[in-house]
Write an enzyme that holds these catalytic residues in place. Structure first.
Site, short mmCIF file in Angstrom:
data_model
loop_
_atom_site.label_atom_id
_atom_site.label_comp_id
_atom_site.label_asym_id
_atom_site.label_seq_id
_atom_site.Cartn_x
_atom_site.Cartn_y
_atom_site.Cartn_z
CB SER A 174 50.58 92.68 11.42
OG SER A 174 49.81 92.95 12.78
CE1 TYR A 217 50.25 87.07 11.69
CE2 TYR A 217 50.31 88.85 13.08
CZ TYR A 217 49.82 88.24 12.06
OH TYR A 217 48.86 89.03 11.30
N1 NAP Z 1 42.75 89.47 11.75
C1 NAP Z 1 43.40 90.28 11.90
O1 NAP Z 1 43.25 90.82 13.40
C2 NAP Z 1 44.71 90.72 11.28
C3 NAP Z 1 45.42 91.76 11.98
C4 NAP Z 1 46.83 92.04 11.23
C5 NAP Z 1 47.00 91.32 10.17
N2 NAP Z 1 46.23 90.48 9.58
C6 NAP Z 1 46.53 89.76 8.56
O2 NAP Z 1 45.53 89.94 7.42
C7 NAP Z 1 45.94 88.82 6.35
C8 NAP Z 1 44.48 88.00 6.28
O3 NAP Z 1 44.07 87.24 7.65
P1 NAP Z 1 42.47 87.10 8.10
O4 NAP Z 1 42.76 87.69 9.49
O5 NAP Z 1 41.72 87.73 7.09
O6 NAP Z 1 42.54 85.47 7.92
P2 NAP Z 1 41.77 84.57 7.98
O7 NAP Z 1 40.29 85.13 8.11
O8 NAP Z 1 42.00 83.51 8.56
O9 NAP Z 1 41.81 84.18 6.50
C9 NAP Z 1 43.05 83.52 5.85
C10 NAP Z 1 43.01 83.26 4.47
O10 NAP Z 1 44.10 82.99 4.13
C11 NAP Z 1 44.18 81.60 3.28
N3 NAP Z 1 45.11 80.78 3.50
C12 NAP Z 1 45.77 80.28 4.80
N4 NAP Z 1 46.71 79.38 4.69
C13 NAP Z 1 46.88 79.24 3.29
C14 NAP Z 1 47.84 78.63 2.49
N5 NAP Z 1 49.03 77.90 3.06
N6 NAP Z 1 48.02 78.95 0.97
C15 NAP Z 1 47.05 79.50 0.45
N7 NAP Z 1 45.98 80.52 1.29
C16 NAP Z 1 46.19 80.03 2.60
C17 NAP Z 1 42.83 81.05 3.85
O11 NAP Z 1 42.22 80.22 2.67
P3 NAP Z 1 41.94 78.65 2.81
O12 NAP Z 1 42.11 78.36 4.31
O13 NAP Z 1 40.86 78.36 2.24
O14 NAP Z 1 43.31 78.15 2.12
C18 NAP Z 1 41.95 82.20 3.81
O15 NAP Z 1 41.44 82.68 2.86
C19 NAP Z 1 46.97 87.75 7.12
O16 NAP Z 1 47.93 88.04 6.25
C20 NAP Z 1 47.01 88.10 8.42
O17 NAP Z 1 48.07 88.20 8.96
C21 NAP Z 1 45.24 90.03 10.29
#
Ligand code: NAP
Length: 244
Positions: A134, A147
């Site tokens: 992040s 986080y």
């Molecule tokens: N969005 C942002 O602003 C942002 C910024 C910085 C970093 N990130 C990072 O980017 C990455 C992706 O985040 P996103 O924003 O795309 O989130 P998201 O839209 O909520 O998607 C999260 C994904 O993780 C999976 N997941 C959640 N819990 C899980 C578990 N216990 N076991 C296996 N899979 C699991 C979910 O699948 P299911 O629910 O189908 O299991 C889903 O496919 C994360 O590491 C997040 O910290 C995001």
């Protein structure tokens, strides 16, 4: 045909990785919690993809993913450690079980999956690992202590593994997205910037930048010109003033 294993491909940044890698000709191994959702995703993507339902906070389920990554008869060429959850509130107010799940996903799963795939990659002298961290891990701040700590771990781990791999053709990169339009903020109930603020990124742009930076041999990827400007400014700060 190369194979990529993507964790968390059912939403957000992981879904963008899955779409892009499938269109680039990868055979995918899709890993998230729910088999039906994964099967629907696999059917939507072009190609013949594998699904592996696993809650990555569960050591038994996670071991199945490690075994798949270590399988030398069906080698994985690219691992994308992307799955993650947010947690809101001050550290002492957040649900400790949610904090622990966030920790297990953000650190233990990244450590174990990367450790499982690298021996085969090093033996073949090719492959790559993309760890989604992040932008928050690169800056000081007041929110999301656990986080951000887990994401700082990912950046630090990735930097050091990259240094250890420098005499090989195996690459690792830490992807450091800023605010990205995904499911994460709605799921965790985060306070977010104004949708029109200009700080928001599209997941596809994060993925395009990550793959371009990986191809250039970089070990950190920051998408978006605003974020890159801030990141460069932090690199110029004297160490005493710098966040790290
Ligand atoms: N969005 C942002 O602003 C942002 C910024 C910085 C970093 N990130 C990072 O980017 C990455 C992706 O985040 P996103 O924003 O795309 O989130 P998201 O839209 O909520 O998607 C999260 C994904 O993780 C999976 N997941 C959640 N819990 C899980 C578990 N216990 N076991 C296996 N899979 C699991 C979910 O699948 P299911 O629910 O189908 O299991 C889903 O496919 C994360 O590491 C997040 O910290 C995001």
């Amino acid at each position: 045909m190369p194979t990529a294993l993507v964790t968390g491909p059912t939403a957000g940044i992981g879904a963008a990785f899955a779409r892009r890698l499938a269109s680039d000709g990868y055979r995918l191994v899709l890993v998230a919690r729910y088999e039906q959702t994964l099967k629907e995703l696999a059917a939507e993507l072009d190609g013949d993809h594998e699904v592996l339902a696993a809650d990555l906070t569960d050591p038994v389920a996670r071991q199945r993913v490690e075994n798949r990554l270590a399988d030398q008869d069906a080698p994985v060429d690219l691992l994308v450690n992307n799955a993650g959850i947010g947690a809101v509130g001050r550290f002492w107010e957040a649900d400790p079980d949610v904090l622990l799940a966030q920790y297990e996903l953000g650190t233990t799963a990244v450590l174990r999956l990367t450790r499982a795939v690298l021996p085969g990659m090093v033996a073949r002298d090719r492959g790559a690992v993309i760890n989604v961290a992040s932008f928050g891990a690169l800056l000081p701040g007041r929110n999301g202590a656990a986080y951000t700590a887990s994401k700082s771990y990912v950046v630090s781990l990735t930097d050091r593994i990259a240094a250890e791999l420098q005499d090989t053709r195996v690459s690792v990169i830490a992807v450091c997205p800023g605010w990205t339009r995904t499911e994460l903020h709605r799921r965790s109930g985060n306070d977010c910037p104004d949708p029109e603020s200009g700080w928001w990124l599209d997941a596809d742009a994060v993925v395009d930048q990550a793959l371009a930076d990986l191809a250039k041999g970089r070990t950190r990827s920051v998408a978006g010109s605003r974020y890159r400007l801030v990141y460069r400014a932090t690199l110029l700060l004297p160490r005493g003033l710098s966040p790290r």
